[in-house]
Scaffold this active site. Structure first.
Site, short mmCIF file in Angstrom:
data_model
loop_
_atom_site.label_atom_id
_atom_site.label_comp_id
_atom_site.label_asym_id
_atom_site.label_seq_id
_atom_site.Cartn_x
_atom_site.Cartn_y
_atom_site.Cartn_z
N GLY A 14 0.81 -1.34 0.00
CA GLY A 14 0.10 0.04 0.01
C GLY A 14 0.79 1.34 -0.05
N THR A 15 2.01 1.23 -0.41
CA THR A 15 2.81 2.54 -0.44
C THR A 15 2.18 3.51 -1.39
OG1 THR A 15 4.36 1.76 -2.28
CG2 THR A 15 4.80 1.22 0.10
N MET A 93 -3.98 -6.94 -7.12
CA MET A 93 -3.29 -8.18 -7.41
C MET A 93 -4.38 -8.95 -8.24
SD MET A 93 -0.19 -7.42 -7.43
CE MET A 93 0.62 -8.79 -7.97
N LEU A 96 -9.35 -7.97 -13.30
CA LEU A 96 -10.78 -7.82 -13.12
C LEU A 96 -11.57 -8.27 -14.22
CD1 LEU A 96 -10.11 -4.00 -12.63
CD2 LEU A 96 -10.97 -5.68 -10.83
N ASN A 110 -4.72 2.13 -13.23
CA ASN A 110 -4.06 1.17 -12.65
C ASN A 110 -2.37 1.91 -12.78
OD1 ASN A 110 -2.88 -1.25 -11.46
ND2 ASN A 110 -2.32 -1.86 -13.64
N HIS A 112 1.69 0.46 -13.16
CA HIS A 112 2.35 -0.60 -13.56
C HIS A 112 3.93 -0.45 -13.54
CE1 HIS A 112 3.07 -4.60 -15.14
NE2 HIS A 112 3.71 -4.29 -16.01
C1 GRF Z 1 3.67 -1.17 -7.79
O1 GRF Z 1 5.02 -1.43 -8.05
C2 GRF Z 1 2.54 -1.08 -8.80
O2 GRF Z 1 3.26 -0.55 -10.03
C3 GRF Z 1 2.14 -2.49 -8.97
O3 GRF Z 1 2.07 -3.07 -7.67
C4 GRF Z 1 3.12 -2.39 -6.85
C5 GRF Z 1 2.20 -1.73 -5.51
O4 GRF Z 1 2.95 -1.52 -4.73
N1 GRF Z 1 1.00 -2.55 -9.62
P1 GRF Z 1 2.16 -0.87 -3.17
O5 GRF Z 1 1.44 -1.93 -2.71
O6 GRF Z 1 1.68 0.45 -3.83
O7 GRF Z 1 3.57 -0.42 -2.46
#
Ligand code: GRF
Length: 205
Positions: A14-15, A93, A96, A110, A112
């Site tokens: 969740g960063t 993760m 959908l 999203n 990525h």
């Molecule tokens: C990120 O690197 C994003 O690009 C990918 O999943 C990761 C999620 O990171 N879809 P966080 O949970 O927000 O730290």
């Protein structure tokens, strides 16, 4: 529906969720995060959202539903019930279902960890390293039925170094993610955009 209302869906650390909520709190990102949904009961995203005072923080457990369609339908009902215009995936993760994508077409975004269209999929950082690219980065994009395939809203680039590991490269990419995700959300609600073919055209206001 207020066009600044947002739901964030996250499965993990969740960063990105955290930096978006911090940007909102600091007045740097004028969105109204009404709802956070996670599919994982132990996701740090839950604690982050609760600590930030998001009014609705909900764990929807996939085990309680027969399949992806039913699980997604439950999430979709929550999104509508809470009046969310934008659905922001932040390390969510699950793929959908097409019914979900159709219901919210053009409103799901999203982030990525690669420069799309290179290295779509769950192993983007490893795949980029193994391929031997000298630059990688991150992409904010609309979500359609193709995995990591929707129109591109923003990208940022980072170098790849010879001694990089998956973790060191991902950490460098995340520094950029944490800048472009809140910045793109701000631009989306303040400026707006249209989509012509595959191209996102920012309104320029
Ligand atoms: C990120 O690197 C994003 O690009 C990918 O999943 C990761 C999620 O990171 N879809 P966080 O949970 O927000 O730290």
């Amino acid at each position: 529906m207020n066009s600044k209302t947002v739901a964030i869906m996250a499965s993990g650390r969740g960063t990105n969720l955290n930096v978006i909520l911090e940007a909102v709190k600091a007045g740097l990102c004028p969105v109204d995060v009404r709802l956070v949904i996670t599919d994982k009961g132990d996701a740090q995203a839950l604690d982050i959202a609760r600590a930030a005072g998001v009014p609705n923080v909900i764990h929807v457990n996939p085990k309680d539903y027969k399949g992806r369609e039913q699980f997604d339908a439950q999430c979709a009902d929550l999104l509508d019930r809470h009046g969310c215009q934008w659905i922001v995936l932040a390390g969510y993760m699950r793929i959908l279902s097409s019914a979900f994508v159709r219901r919210f077409r053009g409103r799901i975004i999203n982030i990525h960890p690669s420069i799309l269209p290179a290295f779509a999929g769950a192993r983007a950082v490893e795949d980029a390293l193994e391929y031997g690219v000298k630059a990688s980065g991150c992409t904010v994009h609309l979500v359609d039925e193709v995995l990591d395939g929707g129109a591109i809203l923003a990208q940022a680039i980072v170098p790849v170094f010879d001694d990089d590991t998956r973790d060191s490269l991902h950490a460098r990419i995340q520094i950029e993610e944490h800048k472009i995700y809140p910045a793109t959300l701000k631009r989306m609600v303040e400026e707006g955009f249209s989509v012509e073919g595959r191209r996102v055209i920012w309104a320029g206001k």
